[in-house]
Design a protein around this motif. Structure first.
Motif, PDB file in Angstrom:
ATOM      1  N   LEU A  43     -52.261 -32.607  41.969  1.00 45.03           N
ATOM      2  CA  LEU A  43     -52.199 -33.495  40.811  1.00 45.03           C
ATOM      3  C   LEU A  43     -52.775 -34.873  41.111  1.00 45.03           C
ATOM      4  O   LEU A  43     -53.038 -35.660  40.204  1.00 45.03           O
ATOM      5  N   GLY A  44     -52.985 -35.163  42.396  1.00 39.92           N
ATOM      6  CA  GLY A  44     -53.521 -36.457  42.793  1.00 39.92           C
ATOM      7  C   GLY A  44     -53.784 -36.464  44.280  1.00 39.92           C
ATOM      8  O   GLY A  44     -53.849 -35.411  44.918  1.00 39.92           O
ATOM      9  N   ALA A  45     -53.894 -37.657  44.851  1.00 41.52           N
ATOM     10  CA  ALA A  45     -54.224 -37.764  46.272  1.00 41.52           C
ATOM     11  C   ALA A  45     -53.004 -37.610  47.179  1.00 41.52           C
ATOM     12  O   ALA A  45     -53.143 -37.344  48.371  1.00 41.52           O
ATOM     13  N   GLU A  46     -51.804 -37.754  46.622  1.00 34.44           N
ATOM     14  CA  GLU A  46     -50.604 -37.703  47.454  1.00 34.44           C
ATOM     15  C   GLU A  46     -50.310 -36.269  47.887  1.00 34.44           C
ATOM     16  O   GLU A  46     -50.683 -35.306  47.208  1.00 34.44           O
ATOM     17  N   PRO A  47     -49.619 -36.080  49.035  1.00 37.19           N
ATOM     18  CA  PRO A  47     -49.258 -34.743  49.493  1.00 37.19           C
ATOM     19  C   PRO A  47     -48.385 -34.025  48.463  1.00 37.19           C
ATOM     20  O   PRO A  47     -47.616 -34.644  47.726  1.00 37.19           O
ATOM     21  N   VAL A  48     -48.519 -32.707  48.426  1.00 40.94           N
ATOM     22  CA  VAL A  48     -47.769 -31.880  47.484  1.00 40.94           C
ATOM     23  C   VAL A  48     -46.563 -31.295  48.206  1.00 40.94           C
ATOM     24  O   VAL A  48     -46.718 -30.525  49.162  1.00 40.94           O
ATOM     25  N   PRO A  49     -45.336 -31.617  47.788  1.00 42.03           N
ATOM     26  CA  PRO A  49     -44.165 -30.984  48.406  1.00 42.03           C
ATOM     27  C   PRO A  49     -44.116 -29.512  48.042  1.00 42.03           C
ATOM     28  O   PRO A  49     -44.369 -29.141  46.891  1.00 42.03           O
ATOM     29  N   THR A  50     -43.822 -28.662  49.018  1.00 41.29           N
ATOM     30  CA  THR A  50     -43.765 -27.229  48.774  1.00 41.29           C
ATOM     31  C   THR A  50     -42.313 -26.759  48.774  1.00 41.29           C
ATOM     32  O   THR A  50     -41.385 -27.534  49.010  1.00 41.29           O
ATOM     33  N   ALA A  51     -42.111 -25.481  48.540  1.00 38.99           N
ATOM     34  CA  ALA A  51     -40.773 -24.899  48.591  1.00 38.99           C
ATOM     35  C   ALA A  51     -40.312 -24.680  50.017  1.00 38.99           C
ATOM     36  O   ALA A  51     -39.164 -24.299  50.247  1.00 38.99           O
ATOM     37  N   ALA A  52     -41.200 -24.899  50.988  1.00 39.24           N
ATOM     38  CA  ALA A  52     -40.848 -24.809  52.404  1.00 39.24           C
ATOM     39  C   ALA A  52     -40.536 -26.215  52.926  1.00 39.24           C
ATOM     40  O   ALA A  52     -40.484 -27.182  52.166  1.00 39.24           O
ATOM     41  N   ASP A  53     -40.366 -26.340  54.232  1.00 35.52           N
ATOM     42  CA  ASP A  53     -40.002 -27.643  54.793  1.00 35.52           C
ATOM     43  C   ASP A  53     -41.230 -28.438  55.211  1.00 35.52           C
ATOM     44  O   ASP A  53     -41.228 -29.141  56.220  1.00 35.52           O
ATOM     45  N   PHE A  54     -42.294 -28.337  54.435  1.00 34.53           N
ATOM     46  CA  PHE A  54     -43.490 -29.130  54.717  1.00 34.53           C
ATOM     47  C   PHE A  54     -44.229 -29.392  53.412  1.00 34.53           C
ATOM     48  O   PHE A  54     -44.007 -28.716  52.401  1.00 34.53           O
ATOM     49  N   ALA A  55     -45.098 -30.375  53.444  1.00 35.94           N
ATOM     50  CA  ALA A  55     -45.958 -30.700  52.309  1.00 35.94           C
ATOM     51  C   ALA A  55     -47.390 -30.338  52.664  1.00 35.94           C
ATOM     52  O   ALA A  55     -47.736 -30.176  53.842  1.00 35.94           O
ATOM     53  N   ILE A  56     -48.226 -30.214  51.653  1.00 41.85           N
ATOM     54  CA  ILE A  56     -49.647 -29.932  51.898  1.00 41.85           C
ATOM     55  C   ILE A  56     -50.485 -30.993  51.178  1.00 41.85           C
ATOM     56  O   ILE A  56     -50.031 -31.600  50.207  1.00 41.85           O
ATOM     57  N   THR A  57     -51.669 -31.189  51.684  1.00 48.59           N
ATOM     58  CA  THR A  57     -52.598 -32.114  51.046  1.00 48.59           C
ATOM     59  C   THR A  57     -53.769 -31.306  50.503  1.00 48.59           C
ATOM     60  O   THR A  57     -54.513 -30.691  51.280  1.00 48.59           O
ATOM     61  N   ALA A  58     -53.909 -31.279  49.193  1.00 51.51           N
ATOM     62  CA  ALA A  58     -55.008 -30.532  48.575  1.00 51.51           C
ATOM     63  C   ALA A  58     -56.309 -31.299  48.767  1.00 51.51           C
ATOM     64  O   ALA A  58     -56.341 -32.539  48.737  1.00 51.51           O
ATOM     65  N   ALA A  59     -57.386 -30.554  48.950  1.00 48.11           N
ATOM     66  CA  ALA A  59     -58.680 -31.193  49.195  1.00 48.11           C
ATOM     67  C   ALA A  59     -59.255 -31.809  47.933  1.00 48.11           C
ATOM     68  O   ALA A  59     -60.169 -32.636  48.004  1.00 48.11           O
ATOM     69  N   HIS A  60     -58.743 -31.416  46.766  1.00 43.51           N
ATOM     70  CA  HIS A  60     -59.327 -31.874  45.510  1.00 43.51           C
ATOM     71  C   HIS A  60     -58.244 -32.338  44.551  1.00 43.51           C
ATOM     72  O   HIS A  60     -57.094 -31.905  44.619  1.00 43.51           O
ATOM     73  N   GLY A  61     -58.628 -33.198  43.631  1.00 42.66           N
ATOM     74  CA  GLY A  61     -57.754 -33.619  42.548  1.00 42.66           C
ATOM     75  C   GLY A  61     -57.909 -32.702  41.357  1.00 42.66           C
ATOM     76  O   GLY A  61     -58.704 -31.745  41.374  1.00 42.66           O
ATOM     77  N   PRO A  62     -57.190 -32.965  40.283  1.00 41.24           N
ATOM     78  CA  PRO A  62     -57.218 -32.073  39.125  1.00 41.24           C
ATOM     79  C   PRO A  62     -58.570 -31.996  38.422  1.00 41.24           C
ATOM     80  O   PRO A  62     -58.832 -31.045  37.681  1.00 41.24           O
TER      81      PRO A  62
END
Length: 328
Positions: A43-62
């Motif tokens: 959804l933006g530049a910030e990391p995406v919290p997942t349902a696991a115990d880590f976040a991911i950073t998507a390479a692209h925005g919406p």
């Protein structure tokens, strides 16, 4: 190259998020060239919290959603407003606004809540994880929910049941786009069956039937070797040494399908393979697949794929080198 954009929303399940890349990323043509490009959008530049115990950073925005041929919405934890109030948050709504009309939309498991909350499933057939379908139907009464299937293909909008059913759906899309040969090759690379019999009804929690050594599996194997022969319910039950009533009940318990619908699916699958990999006349394909006549083949193939045998062959026909024997 067809671009697939995976929309990673907060609370996404990592397994489901990776299905599209694993399946579509394994699809190559006969020269080894990739058939899909798979990218991930947040959804933006910030990391995406997942349902696991880590976040991911998507390479692209919406914004990259505007370039997609297919958009995949993976499963999410049921905590967002769409799960409780049936509406999207403003950032999710703004992201989906980038999707061009005519883009193929795919949801995996609870990702269907996103499509439904956006109004994209109104009046359309869809599915979801069996554990969620009651709640999903109450929240979105305008959606025609089928709780028994692994996935629903409604043309430009496709939905799958829980988790691994997303693999089934993505393989189905590869098969629809490029034929059974390439889809089967992808399945082999991923070490999964190219097609699972039955639907998710066979996975719904229910009382365990009395233990018995009887199974319809040997009869199914027997039938698969005789698809070109008349296979009546009486003959199938007789081979299994069961009454018709017992055989029908047990067959459905084990496969999630009736004997008749299972046979039709197997015959359609064989006919598609013959149309793709041989030069057999349509009448001969119909005979080999057990449909008897080209008219019957046309009816069932059109019901399964939306096209008749001639159109299907023009799209997917490929005779591998050295496969001359298959033409006989």
């Amino acid at each position: 190259m067809h671009r697939v954009v995976v929309l990673a929303l907060p609370g996404v399940y990592p397994f489901e998020m990776g299905i599209a890349k694993r399946v579509f990323g394994s699809a190559v043509d006969h020269t080894g060239a990739p058939l899909y490009e798979v990218v991930t959008a947040g959804l933006g530049a910030e990391p995406v919290p997942t349902a696991a115990d880590f976040a991911i950073t998507a390479a692209h925005g919406p914004e990259i959603l505007a370039t997609a041929g297919t958009v995949v919405v993976p499963a999410l934890e049921p905590v967002a407003p769409m799960f409780t109030e049936g509406h999207l948050s403003e950032p999710v709504r703004a992201a989906l606004a980038h999707v061009r009309p005519g883009t193929r939309l795919v949801s995996i498991c609870t990702g269907a809540y996103v499509l439904a909350a956006a109004g994209l499933l109104d009046g359309r057939p869809a599915t979801n994880h069996w554990h969620c379908v009651g709640h999903f139907q109450r929240l979105f009464p305008g959606v025609a929910v089928d709780p028994a299937v692994l996935f629903v293909d409604d043309g430009d909008v496709l939905t799958s049941a829980g988790a691994a059913a997303g693999v089934d759906l993505c393989l189905h899309i590869v098969r629809r786009d490029h034929g059974s040969e390439i889809a089967n090759a992808v399945a082999r690379r991923c070490i999964v069956p190219p097609w699972r019999d039955g639907g998710q009804a066979q996975y719904i929690e229910q009382p365990v039937p009395p233990r018995s050594g009887e199974s319809t599996a040997p009869t199914r194997e027997w039938a698969l070797q005789r698809l070109d022969e008349p296979l009546t319910l009486t003959a199938l039950a007789g081979h299994a040494r069961m009454s018709i009533r017992t055989f029908t009940r047990r067959f459905r318990q084990e496969t999630g399908a009736t004997p008749g619908s299972w046979l039709i699916h197997q015959r359609v699958d064989l006919a598609r393979n013959l149309l793709e990999t041989t030069d057999l006349p349509i009448e001969r394909v119909a005979e080999r697949a057990g449909f008897g006549t080209s008219a019957s083949l046309r009816q069932h193939l059109r019901a399964a794929t939306g096209v008749g045998p001639h159109s299907y062959r023009r799209t997917f026909h490929h005779v591998p080198a050295g496969n001359a024997a298959a033409r006989c």
